[in-house]
Write a protein that holds these residues in place. Sequence first.
Motif: not given
Length: 326
Positions: A43-49, A28-33, A68-76
């Motif tokens: 501030k976003c955390g890393p993608p979690v499957r 998955p893409p990294q460094n979310w903003k 096919v696949a899903s990830w969750q990104v938590v941002c505060n």
Amino acid sequence: MDPSKSSSVFQMQVFKMPPDVNRSELSPPQNWKINGSLNPDYKCGPPVRVSPSQFPDPSGLPSNTTAVASWQVVCNITHPKGASPKCCVSFSSYYNDSVVPCRTCACGCPSNTARTCSTTAPAVLLPPEALLFPFENRTAMAQAWADLKHRTVPNPMPCGDNCGVSINWHVLTDYSRGWSARITIFNWDETAFPDWFAAVQMDEATRGFQKMYSFNGSALELNGVNNTIIMQGLPGLNYIVGETDGANPKKDPRVPGKQQTVVSFTKKNTPGINVAAGDGFPSKVFFNGEECALPSVLPTNNSNREGSTTILSIFLAVFVFIMLHQ
């Protein structure tokens, strides 16, 4: 405020290119903003499957398709050290005809304004109607108001607050059994605010909160402390439009989006409260999670001073009258 609106889901199509052609390896893409219109720092955390998401079948059939696949990104929302606020508050009251505006450069000042305005001079008191005008259209009104009140203005004049949102807190009434305030929210940006929310912290007055008449409002108790009132627009009306042109764009100033309500308080649960001395004003104000800059001074209550001056004038007049007749 509403957990159902605290998440966002979207679909992304990713194409593999040599040498990464293994279909079973998914990165998955990294460094979310995420950038917001009022809160630009998340501030976003890393993608979690997570378990693959399901979404309606694109063909319209009454069935769901599994990703096919899903990830969750938590941002505060974060507040970087030294960052300027994005909103500000002005104070006014029924016992003083001047408005204490937002602080000079409350939300920061562009470097190119230092030559035309002062970034350190305190904000100039304003007539109430000036709050309806953009800052660049207030200079003449501020100078005329200062002349009328026999006050001096700095030269150069102070810079504006440069805030996208400003909130006016006006102490409306104060009587033996209760008091009231009027809250007006101004949007000086072109971006609208759907589903907005705000909160005020009042250390002495929250226990006396009764009702908001044009917003949904309620007192919030956290960890046994009851000092915060949260609010948002009524259902279907919780939308603050952006700034728009006046009726005649060539002559009229821009018009801010705004919403307003009155909030009432009782003194039954807050004995000894002194509204005019500062208990009737919030110690913190938040809009869409952003803490707003507050004025450094409160509106003064000149009623006692004016009453003493009146009594002294009457005494001197009687004294002069007696001396003349003697």
